[in-house]
Write an enzyme that holds these catalytic residues in place. Structure first.
Site, PDB file in Angstrom:
ATOM      1  N   GLY A   1     -32.854   6.661  -5.491  1.00  0.00           N
ATOM      2  CA  GLY A   1     -31.839   6.036  -5.366  1.00  0.00           C
ATOM      3  C   GLY A   1     -31.240   5.522  -7.051  1.00  0.00           C
TER       4      GLY A   1
ATOM      5  CB  THR B   1     -35.877  -1.346  -5.564  1.00  0.00           C
ATOM      6  OG1 THR B   1     -35.302  -1.808  -4.537  1.00  0.00           O
ATOM      7  CG2 THR B   1     -36.008  -3.036  -6.556  1.00  0.00           C
ATOM      8  CB  ILE B   2     -30.033  -1.591  -4.193  1.00  0.00           C
ATOM      9  CG1 ILE B   2     -30.776  -0.827  -3.251  1.00  0.00           C
ATOM     10  CG2 ILE B   2     -29.064  -0.806  -5.097  1.00  0.00           C
ATOM     11  CD1 ILE B   2     -29.425  -0.616  -2.136  1.00  0.00           C
ATOM     12  CG  ASP B   3     -33.876  -0.900  -0.909  1.00  0.00           C
ATOM     13  OD1 ASP B   3     -32.937  -1.453  -0.208  1.00  0.00           O
ATOM     14  OD2 ASP B   3     -34.551   0.052  -0.091  1.00  0.00           O
TER      15      ASP B   3
ATOM     16  CG  MET C   1     -27.699   0.060   1.881  1.00  0.00           C
ATOM     17  SD  MET C   1     -27.707   1.651   0.580  1.00  0.00           S
ATOM     18  CE  MET C   1     -27.912   3.330   0.978  1.00  0.00           C
TER      19      MET C   1
ATOM     20  NE  ARG D   1     -27.530   4.284  -3.861  1.00  0.00           N
ATOM     21  CZ  ARG D   1     -28.398   5.365  -2.933  1.00  0.00           C
ATOM     22  NH1 ARG D   1     -29.498   5.292  -2.296  1.00  0.00           N
ATOM     23  NH2 ARG D   1     -28.837   6.561  -3.034  1.00  0.00           N
TER      24      ARG D   1
ATOM     25  NE  ARG E   1     -34.235   2.718   7.720  1.00  0.00           N
ATOM     26  CZ  ARG E   1     -33.332   2.740   8.501  1.00  0.00           C
ATOM     27  NH1 ARG E   1     -33.345   1.973   9.387  1.00  0.00           N
ATOM     28  NH2 ARG E   1     -31.984   3.795   7.798  1.00  0.00           N
TER      29      ARG E   1
ATOM     30  CD  GLU F   1     -31.143   1.031   5.556  1.00  0.00           C
ATOM     31  OE1 GLU F   1     -29.813   1.382   5.658  1.00  0.00           O
ATOM     32  OE2 GLU F   1     -31.612   1.023   4.796  1.00  0.00           O
TER      33      GLU F   1
ATOM     34  CG  ASN G   1     -41.687   0.026  -3.642  1.00  0.00           C
ATOM     35  OD1 ASN G   1     -42.543  -0.423  -4.321  1.00  0.00           O
ATOM     36  ND2 ASN G   1     -41.315  -0.564  -2.061  1.00  0.00           N
TER      37      ASN G   1
END
Lengths: 392, 392
Positions: free
Chosen positions: B11, B132-134, B177, B286, B179, B234, B106
């Site tokens: 993403g 990564t945004i996460d 966002m 994002r 997960r 989320e 990842n």
């Protein structure tokens, strides 16, 4: 010397405080205005006599109103009983309020009209300042708040569109506000720069929503583009007039609807076996200061000023409105509309702004809406370096 | 002379193109690099030999990469088979590619590690650029993309908070966002300026979610503030490890989850009889260029440059990372991490960043995350003109 009262009603917009700025700065020019009362928390601020004197707020804070989200005075949304209008009149008399400005949408204009009725024989002037992100106020070409909500959705859909184009693995259903009127959803069309850009489909509450046609449209576009972006109004209804997303809960006073975006994304997954997701900016779409339309800010200020001038000139029972002179160059003029003509109305999109299939807007709508968002959107869309080069 | 290849995976973020900018501008300094190939559409671009020569893209377009959302090269997200890595090696040899930079999260670092394995005996260097945004990549303090996603959620929750404060009629559940990792949701805490500001509650996937406690928390805050803003990830799971929002659909390959925000808003309505709604910016979070963190942009550029330098120096099988030296003044240094150490990991929030009740973050987290969003947020919160004045 007498006093002025300003109150806000209903949901905030990105520019309701800009109208407040306009009214305050204009009011300061008139020596016959003593105090400028702001009602804290909308109608309940009036009923509870919860006022501040806005003349005492330092200049630099008043300037900040132009860039402050939400409602700087607080606002409210609840039905008023008849006796509460009588109570308001008592408050006006107690505080020597001779001029009342009420800023709000359809519900607030109804309130405003009723205040006018009780106040008209008492020498108290009442003028409405329109405000709505939904753009559903009658007669006025558009209202402050809409241009910024339109800019937000255009910018957001353009960015989502770029994301989906660069990773074309799903259908994204973007849900926009506007329960019965599709103006905001329709404005997502401004995200497009060329053929094939998002949004690929636009569904409005002004047309009955047909799930079968929707799925066919999505399927075709998915085959063509891989990634698809669909803009939908929260208030979509089917051919029987029932909400597309079934109500999730009912109380005695209200019905809570499910999310249309989520519902349609699920439908795409289940029926087409295509990966889908939904985005719902929700309230963020009316609170975004970065997405303020400069044209909207300016018109909001002008509406505040015009309302103040009108009430000082002895006009009453009127709402400030906007009349479109031309699209290009964009030209509007401020008008006054009898508040009775707007009180009960809800302006939906006219037929000429919606395409015949009911899944997009027309060029006529684009030309009408374009000037309202102001400057070019700030998103570069040069991303597809690869897509426009020859393969090596 | 030999050629360089750059590919994107997974993403997009708001700054993945800034890393591309860093790598390209750095690569142009080295005469030993002939062509700078960009793989169009991620891994599939490599497999399909779909390249452009980024050296031929005009300077002014390369500059625009700093402000371009999504992935300028296109990207992909699908599992690769073993033979596809062999196929990639053939492509590298065919195009005389001696240096490979792979930018991703990842999943992409896993790909990157496997490319390294097949390429290591062929004199082909492979370096990973994290994205990564996460913020769930192992070992590195943080990764480009997160700071901008953090800034977006902080700004958005602050604006929603102002809206809800000025019209305190409901609970707004904002879904972010991430997960399995709560970093983005946690960063919503930066919206606060003082006691009582939104978000009033923060729920992270690192802690089991208890609906009963959630409802008690919301009820108390609703009694206190009227309007309540809740930030939720989320990926919330209950004490049994099941998603709080039940899966809506399963296919052979994937499970589709329902929206947590919608689910929790419905719960508030049904169980507490309090008006509630949800907002889910989704992908917009994002893709937002206006909410790019300037610190994030700069670090993304540096990561691209560092990767290029490393691969030119003959390093391989490494990922560029960031080591925190101090929070205040903010200081980090670029490090190289053996890619094997990050390949299979997923970094979640450590205990010291989450409060004991599991409904908020700690001051330690705030101090860690604050520098990553850069400048002050641009939202004025002077709105409550009334709330801080004496009633007249």
């Amino acid at each position: 010397m007498a006093n002025l009262l300003i109150a806000h009603g209903g949901g905030p917009t990105a520019v309701i405080n800009a109208s407040l700025y306009g009214a305050i700065t204009e009011a300061k020019k008139y020596p016959e205005i003593d105090k400028i009362y702001g009602a804290i928390g909308g109608s309940s601020g009036i009923l509870d006599e919860n006022f501040i004197n806005l003349k005492e707020v330092p200049e630099d804070e008043i300037e900040k109103l132009l860039k402050t989200p939400a409602s700087a005075l607080g606002t409210s949304r609840f039905p008023l009983y008849e006796k509460e209008y009588e109570r308001m009149l008592q408050v006006f008399e107690k505080y020597d309020i001779k001029w009342v400005l009420f800023n709000g949408g359809n519900g607030s204009m109804d309130t405003c009209g009723k205040i006018f009725e009780v106040a008209k024989d008492k020498g108290i002037g009442v003028i409405g300042i329109p405000k709505t992100i939904d753009n559903d106020i009658f007669i006025t070409d558009h209202a402050p708040g809409f241009g910024s909500a339109a800019r937000f959705i255009a910018q957001t859909v353009r960015e989502i569109g770029e994301d989906v184009k660069s990773l074309p693995i799903h259908v994204s259903v973007v849900e926009a506000m506007g329960r019965n009127a599709g103006w905001i959803t329709a404005a997502s069309a401004l995200a497009r720069q060329k053929e094939g850009d998002a949004p690929h489909l636009i569904y409005l509450p002004e047309r009955p929503f047909n799930e079968k046609e929707f799925l066919e449209d999505v399927k075709k576009l998915h085959e063509k583009h891989g990634g698809v972006v669909v803009a939908v109004s929260e208030g979509l209804k089917d051919e029987q007039g029932n909400p597309v997303a079934a109500p999730i809960f009912k109380t005695e006073r209200a019905t809570y609807f499910g999310d249309v975006g989520t519902h349609l994304a699920t439908l795409v997954i289940k029926e087409l076996r295509i990966k889908a997701r939904s985005e719902k900016p929700g309230i963020a779409g009316r609170a975004s200061i970065m997405n303020q339309s400069p044209v909207d800010v300016q018109e909001a200020v002008e509406a505040g000023r015009a309302a103040l001038k009108a009430v000082l000139e002895g006009k009453t029972g009127m709402m400030v409105g906007v009349k479109r002179i031309s699209n290009n160059p964009y030209k509007c003029e401020i008008i006054l509309i009898p508040i009775k003509e707007v009180m009960m109305g809800e302006k939906i999109m006219p037929d000429e702004f919606i395409n015949s299939k009911g899944n997009d807007v027309t060029q006529e709508f684009i030309e009408w809406v374009r000037p309202l968002i102001g400057d070019e959107l700030t998103v570069f869309t040069d991303f597809n370096l690869g897509l426009r080069k020859e393969k090596i």
